[in-house]
Design a protein around this motif. Structure first.
Motif, PDB file in Angstrom:
ATOM      1  N   LEU A  47      62.771  71.893  18.011  1.00 16.61           N
ATOM      2  CA  LEU A  47      63.410  73.519  17.973  1.00 16.61           C
ATOM      3  C   LEU A  47      63.596  73.571  19.924  1.00 16.61           C
ATOM      4  CD1 LEU A  47      61.118  76.189  15.631  1.00 16.61           C
ATOM      5  CD2 LEU A  47      63.085  74.392  15.264  1.00 16.61           C
ATOM      6  N   LYS A  48      65.258  72.679  20.146  1.00 13.86           N
ATOM      7  CA  LYS A  48      65.306  73.156  21.747  1.00 13.86           C
ATOM      8  C   LYS A  48      65.662  75.201  21.727  1.00 13.86           C
ATOM      9  CE  LYS A  48      66.634  70.525  24.838  1.00 13.86           C
ATOM     10  NZ  LYS A  48      67.324  69.093  25.846  1.00 13.86           N
ATOM     11  N   ALA A  49      65.395  75.939  22.857  1.00 12.17           N
ATOM     12  CA  ALA A  49      65.566  76.964  22.706  1.00 12.17           C
ATOM     13  C   ALA A  49      66.181  77.433  24.268  1.00 12.17           C
ATOM     14  CB  ALA A  49      64.090  77.516  22.363  1.00 12.17           C
ATOM     15  N   THR A  50      66.987  78.560  24.029  1.00 10.82           N
ATOM     16  CA  THR A  50      68.097  78.533  24.957  1.00 10.82           C
ATOM     17  C   THR A  50      67.976  79.935  25.201  1.00 10.82           C
ATOM     18  OG1 THR A  50      70.310  77.919  24.071  1.00 10.82           O
ATOM     19  CG2 THR A  50      69.027  76.419  25.751  1.00 10.82           C
ATOM     20  N   PHE A  54      69.323  78.651  19.309  1.00 11.66           N
ATOM     21  CA  PHE A  54      68.088  77.100  18.969  1.00 11.66           C
ATOM     22  C   PHE A  54      69.292  76.094  19.566  1.00 11.66           C
ATOM     23  CE2 PHE A  54      65.399  80.735  17.032  1.00 11.66           C
ATOM     24  CZ  PHE A  54      63.615  80.155  17.589  1.00 11.66           C
ATOM     25  N   ASP A  55      68.887  75.307  19.568  1.00 11.01           N
ATOM     26  CA  ASP A  55      70.355  73.384  19.662  1.00 11.01           C
ATOM     27  C   ASP A  55      70.708  73.326  18.164  1.00 11.01           C
ATOM     28  OD1 ASP A  55      67.533  72.572  18.421  1.00 11.01           O
ATOM     29  OD2 ASP A  55      68.132  70.413  19.093  1.00 11.01           O
ATOM     30  N   ALA A 119      67.693  89.621  18.951  1.00 14.51           N
ATOM     31  CA  ALA A 119      67.944  89.482  17.460  1.00 14.51           C
ATOM     32  C   ALA A 119      68.313  88.799  16.679  1.00 14.51           C
ATOM     33  CB  ALA A 119      68.946  90.945  17.883  1.00 14.51           C
ATOM     34  N   ASN A 120      69.706  88.306  17.809  1.00 13.10           N
ATOM     35  CA  ASN A 120      70.767  87.190  16.608  1.00 13.10           C
ATOM     36  C   ASN A 120      70.261  85.328  16.618  1.00 13.10           C
ATOM     37  OD1 ASN A 120      72.730  88.950  15.972  1.00 13.10           O
ATOM     38  ND2 ASN A 120      73.197  89.131  18.855  1.00 13.10           N
ATOM     39  N   MET A 121      68.967  85.095  17.416  1.00  7.75           N
ATOM     40  CA  MET A 121      68.098  83.927  17.592  1.00  7.75           C
ATOM     41  C   MET A 121      67.761  83.501  17.485  1.00  7.75           C
ATOM     42  SD  MET A 121      66.168  82.854  21.555  1.00  7.75           S
ATOM     43  CE  MET A 121      66.024  81.247  21.307  1.00  7.75           C
TER      44      MET A 121
END
Ligand SMILES: [Cu+2]
Length: 128
Positions: A47-50, A54-55, A119-121
């Protein structure tokens, strides 16, 4: 004298062949641990998180096979939680292995209050 030389050469050749035979058997031994590692490999999900996503919008895995899930915070500080499988990842606990025992779609959410987009992640783990 010539006969002795031929005999010595013959012995030398036999020794050379035997030595080669020993060398040839060694690579066969070193390949077996690699084969074992591959068999135990299972499935890997990163899971690549920015900020703040997530990617991928979904991550697909297969039911009944071990999944090693890894959190890669490439921007910001985020966590990842999959309640259904008791997965909780953050920077101090980046990797978790579990075996999904059911199929379906399971929400993956950010578990750390990371900012305005928190909240939208969200993303989804799909077990097939
Ligand atoms: Cu967050």
């Amino acid at each position: 004298m010539k006969k002795l030389l031929v005999l010595l050469m013959g012995v030398a050749i036999v020794i050379a062949i035997t030595a080669c035979g020993n060398k040839a058997s060694k690579p066969a031994d070193t390949t077996s641990p690699a084969a074992t590692t591959q068999a135990a490999g299972g499935q890997n999900v990163t899971l690549k998180a920015t900020n703040f996503k997530f990617d991928q919008t979904e991550y697909r895995v297969k039911k009944g096979e071990p999944v090693t899930i890894t959190l890669d915070n490439s921007q910001g500080i985020h966590g990842a939680s999959i309640k259904e499988f008791n997965v909780k990842l953050d920077n101090s606990n980046k990797t978790f292995t579990f075996t999904p025992d059911k199929t379906g779609s399971f929400p993956i959410t950010c578990s750390i209050m990371c900012g305005s987009g928190h909240a939208n992640m969200k993303t989804t783990l799909i077990v097939e």
